[in-house]
Each structure stands twice: as structure tokens, then as C-alpha cells.
Motif scaffolding. Structure first.
Motif, PDB file in Angstrom:
ATOM      1  N   HIS A  50       0.845  -1.198   0.000  1.00 30.46           N
ATOM      2  CA  HIS A  50       0.000   0.000   0.000  1.00 30.46           C
ATOM      3  C   HIS A  50       0.883   1.253   0.000  1.00 30.46           C
ATOM      4  O   HIS A  50       2.039   1.216   0.458  1.00 30.46           O
ATOM      5  CB  HIS A  50      -0.931   0.002   1.230  1.00 30.46           C
ATOM      6  N   TYR A  51       0.331   2.353  -0.506  1.00 30.76           N
ATOM      7  CA  TYR A  51       1.061   3.627  -0.561  1.00 30.76           C
ATOM      8  C   TYR A  51       1.513   4.136   0.807  1.00 30.76           C
ATOM      9  O   TYR A  51       2.338   5.044   0.880  1.00 30.76           O
ATOM     10  CB  TYR A  51       0.163   4.720  -1.154  1.00 30.76           C
ATOM     11  N   SER A 245      -9.451   9.022  -3.002  1.00 28.99           N
ATOM     12  CA  SER A 245      -8.665   7.880  -2.528  1.00 28.99           C
ATOM     13  C   SER A 245      -7.191   8.208  -2.713  1.00 28.99           C
ATOM     14  O   SER A 245      -6.827   9.208  -3.352  1.00 28.99           O
ATOM     15  CB  SER A 245      -9.004   6.639  -3.354  1.00 28.99           C
ATOM     16  N   THR A 246      -6.345   7.362  -2.194  1.00 31.11           N
ATOM     17  CA  THR A 246      -4.901   7.607  -2.303  1.00 31.11           C
ATOM     18  C   THR A 246      -4.483   7.771  -3.771  1.00 31.11           C
ATOM     19  O   THR A 246      -3.746   8.696  -4.109  1.00 31.11           O
ATOM     20  CB  THR A 246      -4.122   6.468  -1.617  1.00 31.11           C
ATOM     21  N   THR A 247      -4.969   6.896  -4.638  1.00 35.41           N
ATOM     22  CA  THR A 247      -4.606   7.008  -6.066  1.00 35.41           C
ATOM     23  C   THR A 247      -5.125   8.318  -6.645  1.00 35.41           C
ATOM     24  O   THR A 247      -4.411   9.002  -7.403  1.00 35.41           O
ATOM     25  CB  THR A 247      -5.211   5.826  -6.860  1.00 35.41           C
ATOM     26  N   GLN A 248      -6.341   8.689  -6.305  1.00 31.86           N
ATOM     27  CA  GLN A 248      -6.916   9.930  -6.837  1.00 31.86           C
ATOM     28  C   GLN A 248      -6.108  11.150  -6.367  1.00 31.86           C
ATOM     29  O   GLN A 248      -5.946  12.117  -7.115  1.00 31.86           O
ATOM     30  CB  GLN A 248      -8.395  10.035  -6.449  1.00 31.86           C
ATOM     31  N   LEU A 249      -5.576  11.093  -5.152  1.00 29.10           N
ATOM     32  CA  LEU A 249      -4.774  12.224  -4.650  1.00 29.10           C
ATOM     33  C   LEU A 249      -3.426  12.303  -5.365  1.00 29.10           C
ATOM     34  O   LEU A 249      -2.930  13.391  -5.680  1.00 29.10           O
ATOM     35  CB  LEU A 249      -4.582  12.123  -3.131  1.00 29.10           C
ATOM     36  N   LYS A 272       5.270   8.347  -3.699  1.00 28.53           N
ATOM     37  CA  LYS A 272       4.682   8.182  -5.042  1.00 28.53           C
ATOM     38  C   LYS A 272       4.270   9.536  -5.638  1.00 28.53           C
ATOM     39  O   LYS A 272       4.324   9.725  -6.851  1.00 28.53           O
ATOM     40  CB  LYS A 272       3.475   7.237  -4.990  1.00 28.53           C
ATOM     41  N   MET A 273       3.845  10.447  -4.786  1.00 25.34           N
ATOM     42  CA  MET A 273       3.476  11.781  -5.294  1.00 25.34           C
ATOM     43  C   MET A 273       4.706  12.467  -5.887  1.00 25.34           C
ATOM     44  O   MET A 273       4.659  13.056  -6.961  1.00 25.34           O
ATOM     45  CB  MET A 273       2.899  12.643  -4.170  1.00 25.34           C
ATOM     46  N   GLN A 274       5.815  12.354  -5.156  1.00 24.72           N
ATOM     47  CA  GLN A 274       7.039  13.016  -5.609  1.00 24.72           C
ATOM     48  C   GLN A 274       7.587  12.337  -6.872  1.00 24.72           C
ATOM     49  O   GLN A 274       8.104  13.002  -7.760  1.00 24.72           O
ATOM     50  CB  GLN A 274       8.073  12.964  -4.471  1.00 24.72           C
ATOM     51  N   LYS A 280       7.114  19.383  -7.905  1.00 23.41           N
ATOM     52  CA  LYS A 280       6.065  20.033  -7.098  1.00 23.41           C
ATOM     53  C   LYS A 280       6.410  19.983  -5.601  1.00 23.41           C
ATOM     54  O   LYS A 280       7.169  19.125  -5.161  1.00 23.41           O
ATOM     55  CB  LYS A 280       4.723  19.373  -7.385  1.00 23.41           C
ATOM     56  N   THR A 281       5.836  20.892  -4.868  1.00 25.16           N
ATOM     57  CA  THR A 281       6.116  20.992  -3.431  1.00 25.16           C
ATOM     58  C   THR A 281       4.946  20.409  -2.644  1.00 25.16           C
ATOM     59  O   THR A 281       3.790  20.781  -2.876  1.00 25.16           O
ATOM     60  CB  THR A 281       6.316  22.482  -3.042  1.00 25.16           C
TER      61      THR A 281
END
Ligand code: 13P
Ligand code: SF4
Length: 348
Positions: A50-51, A245-249, A272-274, A280-281
Motif C-alpha cells: 500500500h502507498y 482515494s490515495t490514487t486519486q490524490l 509516489k506523489m514526488q 512540485k512541493t
């Protein structure tokens, strides 16, 4: 209705879990990772993470042909995989969901004590009689529940698809009994206007995000977009530019035309976002107001129980296998498979 079980007192703080882990230098860590890779290949096993797990585990799952995802995709991936053995790095209900959908596979977890306050807050022995008292309601449960609770439900949903399922049921004139997350239930009710009876459990991690402190942070970063997981309190959800959800974010960080994001969910998702948007910050949403302290501090202590050593141990010893009573599993399969079928119909 809220569970009266007294599990709250025994929930470990995230910092305590992290301190228990052995401190490995780069070389020791590299050796451990190589041993795990060899065992995964030898045993036709795959790692599904999981993320919210440690970025080291997410990277390992990616590098070995496994999967890093939200709980909906973890369920889908495990079922579709040709591996005989699935190592689920996540929390208990994720391992059980894998077993419900793939009874022929061996499901192992690095730590079987990794639980979830939503699951603990909705014990089957309280939930089943509650459902029996409301026979005119369609029972919809979040995937963060035990197999026994899923077995009593008509539908299982995840945060990524819950609103769509409730809209679908509302269009059929159905009244809904929703469990266990009261915040997610309130959010879905506000979006859909459906007739929903809400169980009163909540996520102890997302409960720590506070609207007043978020408001103060937003004033310091007026151009930042606010991303919120819907397990957060409704006062926080109301401030969001994106609720998902986590993926949507993660998708929001990648696709939105903004440079800075304040993120109200478990901070291990930043990995995963980074990766998706390196320039992006990202700023962690505050977990308390003035003078407040946190126990989870934006990282789920149960997710923190997943470790490299735990993965190697289960691959070496076959311990921590997840079992679900077959009669329960067959019933839980129906409500869980309904979720996957509905998700597939949306994709078409
Ligand atoms: P997702 O389905 O969005 O990954 O959420 C699972 C979870 O436990 C969040 O706290
Ligand atoms: Fe459960 Fe909250 Fe941890 Fe997710 S973050 S597993 S909902 S306790």
C-alpha cells in the motif's frame, strides 16, 4: 452505533513502532533486499504494497514486478496475478481481501498484528445484529472491515468508488446502512444526498488532521491546493480542493495546474506523489492545533509494522499466513466481487 470494544488503549504510537526496527546501514539494507528478491523469484511470489508503507517496500514492490497501490487496486492485482504466493504489505483487511478473492493462493503478511481502527471499530458481533434490525437497508461496507463484516454486507466499496456505488443504489431508491467510517459516510451523504444510516467508527490517523490548523497553514500558502482523503473529519474535507482515494490524490498532484499541495493523508504517500511530480512541493497537513500533540503524526502505526525483515521472515518460514473461514469467505466473496464487477463496468 459505535463499537464498545476497548482496543483504543493498546494502539501503539507510530514513533514506538519505528524505534523498534533495527537500524540498518546501506550495505545491510542492500543485502536484505537482495535476499528478498531471490526468495520472491524462487517461490513465484509477488509483493503487493500500500502507498502508506515505507518507501523502501514500495520501491521493492515496483522493482520486483509487484504492485504499489490503493486498496482497490491491491485487491484487483492480487486476483489477476499468476503468482502462487502474495505478500501483502499493508494492514490485516488487505490480506484478508486478497484471500477472499484468491483462496487458492497463499497469502502472507509481514505482521499479522497490523490492524486498522475502522476494522476494530466495527466488530461482526455488534454489526450483524445492527444490520438485522434494519432489514429494509442495503448494507454497504468499506473494505477496511473484517471478512465476517464483509460476509454480512451486500456491497463492499473502497474510497475510490464509494460515491459511485451509493449514487447507483440511490437511483434504485435504496436506503443504505453504511459502515464503518462515519466521516467517509458523511462525505458520501453530502455528495449524493442518499438516505444513509451511519456506523460511528473512524480512522485514528485521519482523525488527527484539524481544520483550524489547516486554515492557518493555508493562509501561509494561499496558492497551495488542499488534497484530503475522505477518512478525515468533515470540517477538513470541506476545505479540500480535491477529496479522493490515495490514487486519486496522487493523480491530482500530477495533473493539477498548481505548484504546491497541502496533503491530508498518511505522509508515506509522498514517495509516489514526488515520483509522479518531482518538481512540485508537498506540505503535510497539520495533525493538531496550537499545543496539540499527535500519536500517529500523519503515519499509520499499523502500516509502519511492515518491514524488510518481516518480509524476509515470512518468505523464509512461511509464517503469518492469512486464513479466512471458508463459509465466511464464500459470502464475503460475493460482496467483494460485486465491487470489482462494478469497477470494471465503469471502466467500459
Ligand atoms: P485507499 O483505498 O484510498 O488506499 O485507502 C485505504 C486506507 O486505509 C486509507 O486509510
Ligand atoms: Fe486504517 Fe486509518 Fe491506518 Fe488506513 S490509515 S489502515 S484507515 S487506521
Amino acid at each position: 452505533m459505535k463499537s464498545t470494544a476497548n482496543w483504543e488503549a493498546s494502539v501503539p504510537a507510530t514513533s514506538d513502532i519505528e524505534q523498534l526496527k533495527p537500524h540498518l546501514n546501506k550495505q545491510e539494507q542492500g543485502q536484505l533486499i537482495q535476499q528478498i528478491k531471490d526468495k520472491l523469484a524462487e517461490q513465484n511470489a509477488v509483493l503487493v504494497a500500500h502507498y502508506y508503507t515505507d518507501p523502501i517496500l514500495q520501491q521493492l514492490a515496483d522493482e520486483t514486478g509487484g504492485c504499489v497501490s490503493d486498496s482497490l487496486e491491491m485487491a484487483r492485482f492480487g486476483k489477476a496475478s499468476s503468482a502462487e504466493k502474495i505478500i501483502v504489505a499493508g494492514v490485516r483487511f488487505m490480506g484478508e481481501t486478497a484471500k477472499i478473492l484468491s483462496p487458492e493462493k497463499t497469502i502472507l503478511m509481514p505482521d499479522l498484528e497490523a490492524n486498522c481502527s475502522l476494522d476494530l471499530g466495527c466488530p461482526a458481533e455488534d454489526f450483524i445484529p445492527f444490520c438485522d434490525q434494519h432489514p429494509d437497508h442495503t448494507v454497504v461496507v468499506y473494505s477496511n472491515t473484517s471478512a465476517a463484516v464483509k460476509a454480512r454486507a451486500d456491497w463492499v466499496v473502497t474510497s475510490g468508488i464509494a460515491t459511485k456505488v451509493v449514487e447507483h443504489l440511490k437511483a434504485q431508491g435504496k436506503k443504505i446502512l453504511w459502515a464503518p467510517d462515519r466521516h467517509l459516510g458523511q462525505y458520501i451523504q453530502s455528495v449524493t444526498g442518499a438516505d444513509m444510516l451511519l456506523w460511528q467508527a473512524s480512522c485514528i490517523v485521519h482523525d488527527e488532521f484539524k481544520a483550524d490548523a489547516l486554515e492557518a497553514l493555508k493562509q501561509k500558502h494561499p496558492d497551495a491546493k488542499i488534497l484530503v482523503h475522505p477518512e478525515s473529519a468533515y470540517t477538513v474535507v470541506k476545505m479540500a480542493d480535491v477529496v479522493g482515494s490515495t490514487t486519486q490524490l496522487i493523480n491530482a498532484v500530477q495533473n493539477m495546474d498548481a505548484q504546491t499541495f497541502i496533503v491530508a493523508t498518511d505522509n508515506r504517500i509522498f514517495y509516489k506523489m514526488q515520483e509522479a511530480a518531482p518538481d512540485k512541493t508537498l506540505i503535510e497537513a497539520p495533525t493538531g492545533g496550537v499545543g496539540a500533540s499527535c500519536t500517529m503524526c500523519a503515519h499509520c502505526s499499523w502500516m509502519a509494522m511492515n518491514s524488510l525483515q518481516g518480509i524476509l521472515d515470512v518468505l523464509e518460514n512461511g509464517k503469518n499466513e492469512v486464513f479466512v473461514d471458508e463459509a465466511v469467505r464464500v459470502k464475503a466473496y460475493e460482496s467483494t466481487q460485486r465491487l470489482l464487477d462494478f469497477a470494471a463496468s465503469l471502466k467500459k
